[in-house]
Design a protein around this motif. Structure first.
Motif, PDB file in Angstrom:
ATOM      1  N   UNK A 142       0.897  -0.964   0.046  1.00 17.38           N
ATOM      2  CA  UNK A 142       0.076   0.189  -0.012  1.00 17.38           C
ATOM      3  C   UNK A 142       0.696   1.386   0.113  1.00 17.38           C
ATOM      4  N   UNK A 143       2.104   1.093   0.358  1.00 20.87           N
ATOM      5  CA  UNK A 143       2.909   2.468   0.383  1.00 20.87           C
ATOM      6  C   UNK A 143       3.425   2.615  -0.894  1.00 20.87           C
ATOM      7  N   UNK A 144       3.841   1.536  -1.429  1.00 18.38           N
ATOM      8  CA  UNK A 144       4.276   2.021  -2.985  1.00 18.38           C
ATOM      9  C   UNK A 144       3.113   2.198  -3.694  1.00 18.38           C
ATOM     10  N   UNK A 145       1.943   1.589  -3.484  1.00 16.55           N
ATOM     11  CA  UNK A 145       0.850   2.124  -4.159  1.00 16.55           C
ATOM     12  C   UNK A 145       0.415   3.226  -4.077  1.00 16.55           C
ATOM     13  N   UNK A 161       2.294   5.757  -3.324  1.00 16.41           N
ATOM     14  CA  UNK A 161       3.226   6.840  -3.880  1.00 16.41           C
ATOM     15  C   UNK A 161       3.052   6.761  -5.277  1.00 16.41           C
ATOM     16  N   UNK A 162       2.809   5.661  -5.963  1.00 15.46           N
ATOM     17  CA  UNK A 162       2.723   5.547  -7.402  1.00 15.46           C
ATOM     18  C   UNK A 162       1.512   6.361  -7.999  1.00 15.46           C
ATOM     19  N   UNK A 163       0.511   6.020  -7.454  1.00 18.16           N
ATOM     20  CA  UNK A 163      -0.824   6.725  -7.769  1.00 18.16           C
ATOM     21  C   UNK A 163      -0.689   8.183  -7.455  1.00 18.16           C
ATOM     22  N   UNK A 164      -0.088   8.728  -6.303  1.00 19.14           N
ATOM     23  CA  UNK A 164      -0.063  10.092  -6.053  1.00 19.14           C
ATOM     24  C   UNK A 164       0.894  11.134  -6.836  1.00 19.14           C
ATOM     25  N   UNK A 165       2.121  10.405  -7.321  1.00 16.85           N
ATOM     26  CA  UNK A 165       3.065  10.929  -8.148  1.00 16.85           C
ATOM     27  C   UNK A 165       2.466  10.857  -9.654  1.00 16.85           C
ATOM     28  N   UNK A 166       1.844   9.899  -9.973  1.00 17.20           N
ATOM     29  CA  UNK A 166       1.302   9.808 -11.368  1.00 17.20           C
ATOM     30  C   UNK A 166       0.254  10.826 -11.244  1.00 17.20           C
ATOM     31  N   UNK A 167      -0.549  10.979 -10.515  1.00 12.55           N
ATOM     32  CA  UNK A 167      -1.610  12.172 -10.710  1.00 12.55           C
ATOM     33  C   UNK A 167      -1.022  13.281 -10.621  1.00 12.55           C
ATOM     34  N   UNK A 168       0.080  13.602  -9.760  1.00 13.31           N
ATOM     35  CA  UNK A 168       0.691  15.042  -9.710  1.00 13.31           C
ATOM     36  C   UNK A 168       1.471  15.396 -10.831  1.00 13.31           C
ATOM     37  N   UNK A 169       2.040  14.305 -11.523  1.00 17.82           N
ATOM     38  CA  UNK A 169       2.968  14.738 -12.536  1.00 17.82           C
ATOM     39  C   UNK A 169       2.540  14.556 -13.824  1.00 17.82           C
ATOM     40  N   UNK A 170       1.479  13.890 -13.962  1.00 20.24           N
ATOM     41  CA  UNK A 170       0.861  13.483 -15.352  1.00 20.24           C
ATOM     42  C   UNK A 170      -0.674  13.773 -15.334  1.00 20.24           C
ATOM     43  N   UNK A 171      -1.196  14.048 -14.295  1.00 20.75           N
ATOM     44  CA  UNK A 171      -2.579  14.233 -14.192  1.00 20.75           C
ATOM     45  C   UNK A 171      -3.359  13.029 -14.253  1.00 20.75           C
ATOM     46  N   UNK A 172      -4.707  13.212 -14.029  1.00 17.86           N
ATOM     47  CA  UNK A 172      -5.404  11.995 -13.863  1.00 17.86           C
ATOM     48  C   UNK A 172      -5.658  10.945 -15.131  1.00 17.86           C
ATOM     49  N   UNK A 173      -5.168  11.427 -16.236  1.00 13.60           N
ATOM     50  CA  UNK A 173      -5.122  10.649 -17.230  1.00 13.60           C
ATOM     51  C   UNK A 173      -4.023   9.663 -17.135  1.00 13.60           C
ATOM     52  N   UNK A 174      -3.027  10.173 -16.584  1.00 13.93           N
ATOM     53  CA  UNK A 174      -1.835   9.157 -16.528  1.00 13.93           C
ATOM     54  C   UNK A 174      -2.100   8.020 -15.625  1.00 13.93           C
ATOM     55  N   UNK A 175      -3.032   7.949 -14.935  1.00 11.80           N
ATOM     56  CA  UNK A 175      -3.395   6.464 -14.075  1.00 11.80           C
ATOM     57  C   UNK A 175      -3.661   5.487 -15.271  1.00 11.80           C
ATOM     58  N   UNK A 176      -4.228   5.663 -16.507  1.00  9.25           N
ATOM     59  CA  UNK A 176      -4.425   4.737 -17.159  1.00  9.25           C
ATOM     60  C   UNK A 176      -3.143   3.983 -17.661  1.00  9.25           C
ATOM     61  N   UNK A 177      -1.972   4.815 -17.669  1.00 10.13           N
ATOM     62  CA  UNK A 177      -0.795   4.169 -18.019  1.00 10.13           C
ATOM     63  C   UNK A 177      -0.208   3.099 -16.715  1.00 10.13           C
ATOM     64  N   UNK A 224       4.720  -2.171  -8.860  1.00  7.87           N
ATOM     65  CA  UNK A 224       4.815  -1.804 -10.648  1.00  7.87           C
ATOM     66  C   UNK A 224       4.255  -0.394 -10.903  1.00  7.87           C
ATOM     67  N   UNK A 225       3.021   0.201  -9.798  1.00 12.14           N
ATOM     68  CA  UNK A 225       2.733   1.321 -10.147  1.00 12.14           C
ATOM     69  C   UNK A 225       4.060   2.455  -9.936  1.00 12.14           C
ATOM     70  N   UNK A 226       4.441   2.313  -8.614  1.00 15.32           N
ATOM     71  CA  UNK A 226       5.391   3.081  -8.461  1.00 15.32           C
ATOM     72  C   UNK A 226       6.587   3.144  -9.148  1.00 15.32           C
ATOM     73  N   UNK A 227       7.209   2.105  -9.654  1.00 19.30           N
ATOM     74  CA  UNK A 227       8.466   1.999 -10.625  1.00 19.30           C
ATOM     75  C   UNK A 227       8.050   2.501 -12.120  1.00 19.30           C
ATOM     76  N   UNK A 228       6.569   2.192 -12.240  1.00 19.69           N
ATOM     77  CA  UNK A 228       6.397   2.842 -13.560  1.00 19.69           C
ATOM     78  C   UNK A 228       6.303   4.076 -13.776  1.00 19.69           C
ATOM     79  N   UNK A 229       5.743   5.049 -12.888  1.00 20.45           N
ATOM     80  CA  UNK A 229       5.769   6.449 -12.823  1.00 20.45           C
ATOM     81  C   UNK A 229       7.243   7.146 -12.663  1.00 20.45           C
ATOM     82  N   UNK A 230       8.098   6.256 -12.024  1.00 19.96           N
ATOM     83  CA  UNK A 230       9.439   6.821 -11.712  1.00 19.96           C
ATOM     84  C   UNK A 230      10.112   6.592 -13.289  1.00 19.96           C
ATOM     85  N   UNK A 231       9.811   5.538 -13.709  1.00 17.02           N
ATOM     86  CA  UNK A 231      10.470   5.426 -15.151  1.00 17.02           C
ATOM     87  C   UNK A 231      10.059   6.445 -16.190  1.00 17.02           C
ATOM     88  N   UNK A 232       8.702   6.869 -16.190  1.00 18.84           N
ATOM     89  CA  UNK A 232       8.050   7.643 -16.924  1.00 18.84           C
ATOM     90  C   UNK A 232       8.867   9.259 -16.589  1.00 18.84           C
TER      91      UNK A 232
END
Length: 437
Positions: free
Chosen positions: A26-29, A31-47, A296-304
């Motif tokens: 849940x910690x990684x999830x 962070x992954x969802x929070x940073x995805x929304x913050x950096x790429x917007x809500x549409x980034x959650x599809x990635x 997977x969510x956290x490392x995905x946004x970090x890669x992007x």
């Protein structure tokens, strides 16, 4: 926001959430969802969803519940108990003989199960009381159980190898083949250590009493029948993979069939056994899947965000030769292994480290062997070494966690030596896969 700040905030936030007691998944999830929304917007959650779906859609992932179920059935069927009894009668008058044969049993169990919890529990119930009764040095006996029971991470079929192969898109069959020799080398190093220590000081591992080793040869040979079913299981899994007859997933199915047959031949195939095995399989795989989702969510946004390139420049910019840079990665993994579960470590670090290693010209299969050896150390390392807690759950009440952790240091030293050998001599891991080519 610069990648430096993103790295600091993401991994600093992860440490903070873990320190607050939030489970890793849940910690990684979060962070992954929070940073995805913050950096790429809500549409980034599809990635994020797409990345998770791609990982979960891998056919080889089906082998994980198969291997877990195989281990669970073996744990309940009594096959391991027969295996231990068959090996124990041949210890004879050799000082340290029971410790060495316990390590042989642990190696065979590692080749049957691929996970360590059940191995340590079974060895703690079967072998530890016997060694303590014979007057074995407590630390030697405890260290033998913890180190031997952890061999399931190295000896194929290891779930660590399956997750590593899926994470970095490397052939799991090649990983199984490459880990066989280093796994046996590590097991042999443990046995040599026990033999040398007991040869120098027989009081550390006294031989069995004469009356216990005075069984007639016919009785000893009869007890060796206990080896047939374990060898059947090992052959049904590893034999089919190495012979090229089956993929890892198909071989996992063969392993479940082999364990069901072994349990049936012993008269242990009951509804209660299947029900509890299925329940344990669902619980273990559920934990693995949640960890996979979050990491997977956290490392995905970090890669992007450009994280891998930043880490690559950071590591390759060190004034070290390529092998020295690999050693730095190993040091990072050793530190993480003291505080995190291997699944999280694999999913968070391997997508970043393996491309760097590959760009240096090293084989990712070889790096997978190094990763598994590193995770061997993590299973014994304080303060969160899982092996110590597994053994504590079944050890006599007077065996403390401090005593267990103090007993495993010589075996950690052996693990680090074998890790260094495989780093310096990649052929130890790669020559057997090379024969297949």
């Amino acid at each position: 926001m610069s990648i430096e700040w993103i790295t600091l905030l993401m991994f600093g936030g992860l440490v903070l959430l873990l320190a607050m007691g939030l489970p890793l998944a849940f910690a990684t999830g979060l962070i992954g969802v929070g940073f995805t929304a913050g950096l790429f917007g809500m549409d980034g959650l599809q990635l994020v969803a797409s990345r998770i779906y791609s990982f979960m859609n891998e056919y080889a992932l089906v082998s994980v519940p198969m291997f877990v179920m195989m281990a669970s059935i073996l744990e309940r069927s009594g096959v391991a108990r027969d295996l231990f009894d068959a090996m124990r009668v041949w210890a004879g008058g050799m000082a340290g003989g029971l410790g060495i044969q316990t390590m042989v049993v642990a190696t065979l169990m590692g080749a049957m199960t691929g996970i360590i919890g059940g191995e340590i529990v079974l060895l703690g119930l079967l072998a530890l009381p016997q060694m303590l009764r014979l007057g074995y040095d407590r630390k030697l006996a405890i260290g033998t159980i913890c180190a031997g029971g952890s061999l399931g991470t190295m000896i194929p079929p290891s779930i660590v190898l399956v997750i590593y192969g899926l994470t970095v898109n490397v052939s799991i069959g090649d990983l199984f083949t490459a880990n066989l020799v280093p796994g046996l080398v590590l097991s042999g190093a443990y046995m040599a250590y026990i033999a040398v220590r007991c040869a120098l000081n027989p009081a550390l591992g006294p031989p069995a009493p004469r009356e216990e080793r005075a069984l007639p040869l016919r009785r000893k040979l009869a007890l060796l029948k206990g080896l047939l079913l374990p060898l059947l299981v090992v052959g049904s899994v590893l034999g089919t993979i190495y012979a090229g007859w089956a993929s890892v997933t198909e071989a996992a199915g063969m392993g479940v069939a082999g364990t069901l047959l072994a349990a049936a031949l012993r008269g242990e195939l009951r509804w209660a056994t299947l029900r509890e095995s299925c329940r344990q399989t669902l619980s273990t795989c559920g934990m693995l899947l949640w960890l996979s989702f979050g990491a997977t969510a956290m490392i995905g946004v970090y890669n992007l965000a450009g994280g891998p390139e930043f880490v690559k420049e950071l590591i390759t910019g060190l004034p070290l030769p390529p092998l020295g840079q690999v050693a730095v990665m190993m040091a990072i993994l050793l530190v993480l292994g003291c505080i995190m579960d291997w699944v999280g470590i694999c999913l968070l670090t391997m997508p970043i480290f393996v491309p760097i290693v590959t760009a240096m010209g090293y084989d990712p299969v070889w790096f997978g062997v190094l990763f598994c050896l590193n995770m061997q150390v993590s299973y014994l390392s304080p303060p969160f070494g899982p092996a110590a807690f597994y053994l504590k759950g079944v050890a006599p009440e007077d065996v403390t966690l401090n005593e267990i952790f103090s007993a495993v240091w010589p075996f950690i030293g052996l693990q680090l030596v074998v890790l260094a050998v495989v780093m310096l001599l990649p052929g130890v891991a790669l020559w057997l896969p090379g024969l297949k080519g």
